[in-house]
Design an enzyme around this catalytic site. Structure first.
Site, short mmCIF file in Angstrom:
data_model
loop_
_atom_site.label_atom_id
_atom_site.label_comp_id
_atom_site.label_asym_id
_atom_site.label_seq_id
_atom_site.Cartn_x
_atom_site.Cartn_y
_atom_site.Cartn_z
N ASP A 66 13.13 -1.63 -2.76
CA ASP A 66 12.07 -2.01 -3.52
C ASP A 66 12.81 -1.88 -5.39
O ASP A 66 13.81 -1.63 -4.64
CB ASP A 66 11.99 -0.24 -3.50
CG ASP A 66 11.28 0.69 -4.86
OD1 ASP A 66 10.88 -0.42 -5.48
OD2 ASP A 66 10.90 1.62 -5.81
N LYS A 90 3.08 8.91 -4.20
CA LYS A 90 3.70 10.22 -4.84
C LYS A 90 2.77 11.15 -5.34
O LYS A 90 2.32 11.19 -6.08
CB LYS A 90 4.35 9.86 -6.18
CG LYS A 90 5.13 8.71 -5.11
CD LYS A 90 6.68 7.98 -6.14
CE LYS A 90 7.36 7.15 -5.56
NZ LYS A 90 8.58 5.84 -7.06
N LYS A 126 8.04 7.01 3.25
CA LYS A 126 9.40 6.42 2.35
C LYS A 126 10.31 8.20 2.14
O LYS A 126 9.24 8.59 0.86
CB LYS A 126 9.46 5.24 1.68
CG LYS A 126 10.79 5.14 0.81
CD LYS A 126 10.25 4.22 -0.62
CE LYS A 126 9.65 4.81 -1.71
NZ LYS A 126 10.62 3.68 -2.86
N GLU A 132 19.52 8.73 -2.95
CA GLU A 132 18.38 9.35 -1.82
C GLU A 132 19.17 9.21 -0.60
O GLU A 132 18.53 8.58 0.51
CB GLU A 132 17.46 8.39 -1.69
CG GLU A 132 16.56 8.81 -3.49
CD GLU A 132 15.08 7.58 -3.19
OE1 GLU A 132 14.79 6.66 -2.34
OE2 GLU A 132 14.46 7.84 -4.14
N ASP A 173 3.45 0.83 -6.72
CA ASP A 173 4.27 2.30 -7.25
C ASP A 173 3.65 2.47 -9.16
O ASP A 173 2.45 3.20 -9.57
CB ASP A 173 5.79 2.19 -6.76
CG ASP A 173 6.00 3.27 -7.16
OD1 ASP A 173 5.32 4.41 -7.60
OD2 ASP A 173 7.42 3.57 -7.80
#
EC number: 4.2.1.11
Length: 428
Positions: free
Chosen positions: A241, A334, A385, A204, A309
């Site tokens: 996270d 998401k 994010k 990322e 999540d």
């Protein structure tokens, strides 16, 4: 009326070099739009199922079957529908698949159509996508939660925490927040070099040094914040996270080389809150450890944002169960976890109605598609994010938010520290 006339699809590559689905939708009025579907590295077992080909091609990760599902079955089913009735279109997709996890046609093929239809409808209405989805009051720019140090499944190192993020909570605008985050990112590179650590990048865009511990990583980032001229916890805060699924097995958390219980992990996180300006912790425990989650939320949930999540997977049903159990106080959003735009918006609405915060999120396997930037503003999440301020598939989202802020003009408001009401900066 913006009637769907044509639906096309193709196999493209994501940011990790793996195939993904891109869908194109044309309306009878000549409007055209396309959408590309992301894919995750650390995934929850309750997510919508991606349809992959198997076999030798692309190591089994090809999506020709998903493309065929769009061309042969999904496309014909939505042609003739009104594109500006998103709920009708998405319900048709869900009904056509007929499974609870979208495993027959694939969450990746279904999502591609859902998002492309929304984009086409916004074009037909001559509205920016954030305005089309969010209505006339959408004006909140989110805090960029920048993953500047990668571990876990996003990096080939011994760091167990998957993401170490910086949140420019003290910035006066999104554009300034982006600058602050980028300056901290570059300062971190210098700090790592000085310490003799790797400045290689993870999935990322964040750096992936093999540091000794969570606290060592947080110390390095704190140094970078100060080196960039900012105050930790006042100008720029920290967020994590943990992606605890990745270090959980057989009822135990093997973290930093030591087996731990959920209670011991909670104690560890509580200790971090006393030493560092952490505003948010995502997936601190295993996705099915409901009791552990509830106990952790009761213990530290009044001091920090606790984001679900993998435990919620953007699914309204799992979120509702979590709310009833007192699990977490924020939802990670998401779109590919649930598989349609409508179901995503339903999950966000439920979270906000229940007093939960929301954070719109990318996946580690991303594309140049920028819809999540528009979505963050549309729903007023106040947090996004989407990786480090590096790698074009990450920066594309930040650049879209710059455009949105410019388009909003004086109406734009940056969420800043108001996005984290539980956090109180140390007056020292």
């Amino acid at each position: 009326m913006p009637i769907i006339e044509q639906v096309g699809a193709r196999e493209i590559l994501d940011s990790r070099g793996n195939p993904t689905v891109e869908v194109e939708v044309a309306l009878i009025d000549g409007t055209f739009a396309r959408a590309a579907v992301p894919s995750g590295a650390s995934t929850g077992e309750h997510e919508a199922v991606e349809l992959r080909d198997g076999g030798d091609r692309y190591g089994g990760k090809g999506v020709k079957k998903a493309v065929e599902a769009v061309l042969d079955e999904i496309g014909p089913a939505v042609i003739g529908l009104n594109a500006d009735d998103q709920r009708l279109v998405d319900q048709a997709l869900v009904d056509l698949d007929g499974t609870p996890d979208k495993s027959r046609l694939g969450g990746n093929s279904i999502l591609g159509v859902s998002l492309a239809v929304a984009k086409a409808a916004s074009e037909s209405a001559e509205l920016p996508l954030f305005r089309y989805i969010g209505g006339p009051n959408a004006h909140i720019l989110p805090v960029p939660m920048m993953n500047i140090l990668n571990g876990g499944a996003h990096a080939d190192t011994g760091v167990d925490i998957q993401e170490f993020m910086v949140a420019p909570i003290g910035a006066p605008s999104f554009s300034e927040a982006l600058r602050w985050g980028a300056e901290v990112y570059h300062a971190l590179k210098a700090v790592l070099k000085k310490a003799g650590l790797s400045t290689g990048l993870g999935d990322e865009g964040g750096f992936a040094p093999d540091v000794a511990s969570t606290t060592a990583a947080l110390d390095l980032i704190s140094q970078a914040i100060e080196a960039a001229g900012f105050k930790p916890g006042v100008d720029v805060a920290l967020a994590l996270d943990a992606a605890a699924n990745e270090f959980h097995a057989d009822g135990s958390y093997t973290f930093e080389g030591t087996p731990r219980t959920a209670a011991q992990m909670t104690e560890f996180y509580a200790g971090l809150l006393g030493s560092y300006p952490v505003v948010s912790i995502e997936d601190p425990l295993y996705e099915n450890d409901w009791d552990g989650w509830a106990a952790l939320t009761a213990e530290i949930g009044d001091r920090v944002q606790i984001v679900g999540d993998d435990v919620f997977v953007t699914n309204p049903e799992r979120l509702e169960e979590g709310i009833d159990r007192g699990v977490a106080n924020a939802l990670l959003v998401k779109v590919n976890q649930i598989g349609t735009l409508t179901e995503t918006l339903d999950a966000v609405a439920l979270a906000h109605h229940s007093g939960y915060r929301t954070m719109i999120s990318h996946r580690s396997g991303e594309t140049e598609d920028t819809i999540i930037a528009d979505l963050a503003v549309a729903v007023g999440s106040g947090q996004i994010k989407t990786g480090a301020p590096a790698r074009s598939e990450r920066v594309a989202k930040y650049n879209q938010l710059l455009r949105i802020e410019e388009a909003l003009g004086d109406a734009a408001r940056y969420a800043g520290d108001l996005a984290f009401p539980r956090f109180v900066a140390d007056p020292k």
